[in-house]
Scaffold this motif. Structure first.
Motif, PDB file in Angstrom:
ATOM      1  N   GLY A  91      30.212  57.381   9.342  1.00 16.20           N
ATOM      2  CA  GLY A  91      31.428  57.902   9.948  1.00 16.20           C
ATOM      3  C   GLY A  91      31.441  59.412   9.982  1.00 16.20           C
ATOM      4  O   GLY A  91      30.457  60.074   9.643  1.00 16.20           O
ATOM      5  N   ASP A 124      40.300  58.853   5.511  1.00 14.17           N
ATOM      6  CA  ASP A 124      40.055  57.420   5.334  1.00 14.17           C
ATOM      7  C   ASP A 124      40.617  57.039   3.961  1.00 14.17           C
ATOM      8  O   ASP A 124      39.877  56.840   3.001  1.00 14.17           O
ATOM      9  N   ASP A 160      38.807  56.579  11.289  1.00 15.84           N
ATOM     10  CA  ASP A 160      38.182  56.396  12.620  1.00 15.84           C
ATOM     11  C   ASP A 160      39.156  56.696  13.742  1.00 15.84           C
ATOM     12  O   ASP A 160      40.322  56.587  13.636  1.00 15.84           O
TER      13      ASP A 160
END
Length: 160
Positions: A91, A124, A160
């Motif tokens: 990521g 996140d 994301d």
């Protein structure tokens, strides 16, 4: 101090780790496991695939932290004792390299979190639970014993 973080794309990374629940005052209980973990892997003939790290999975600064001491490897290996296999997720990460004593990382981390908020970035995490928040230990203390010269990379995964 002015910080200059970068946003980088990181691939997923297998690792072997041990975990513990500590406070800021008892952090040494997990940090002291790192030499044992690395030694065990080397003794078993495991090739290390990068610098060791601390992965913070739950952060409640007032009470306790759930932290993993981990070492990147090329693939999962048979688990032994308290050691487990994990994967750091791929990521986008905000990364910042700090050169200085590890005691300075609390302030540097605060600056990084403030910078990200100013940029409108979203981590996140859900409350105290973090998907992937790393302190990557770039300096081998047996080679450079002066802690004021240690290099630590902060790498915090973005949503994301």
């Amino acid at each position: 101090m002015s910080i200059k973080p970068e946003i980088v794309e990181r691939a997923e990374q297998p690792y072997v780790g041990v975990r513990g629940t500590v406070t800021m005052e008892t952090f040494g209980k997990i940090a002291d496991r790192m030499p044992e973990l690395i030694g065990s892997l080397l003794q078993r003939g495991v090739e290390l695939a990068g610098a060791p790290f601390f992965r913070y999975t739950r952060i409640d600064m007032a009470n306790e932290l759930e932290v993993e001491a981990g070492v990147p490897v090329n693939a999962a290996i048979p688990e032994q004792g308290e050691q487990f296999n994990g994967v750091l997720p791929a990521g986008r990460y905000v990364c910042l390299t700090h050169i200085g004593h590890p005691d300075e990382l609390v302030d540097v981390t605060g600056q990084l979190l403030t910078w990200a908020a100013e940029q409108g970035l979203t981590w996140d995490n859900t409350g105290q639970q973090w998907g992937c928040r790393l302190e990557i230990l770039k300096t081998n203390p047996t080679v450079e014993p002066d802690m004021t010269k240690w290099e630590t990379e902060l790498a915090f995964r973005l949503a994301d």
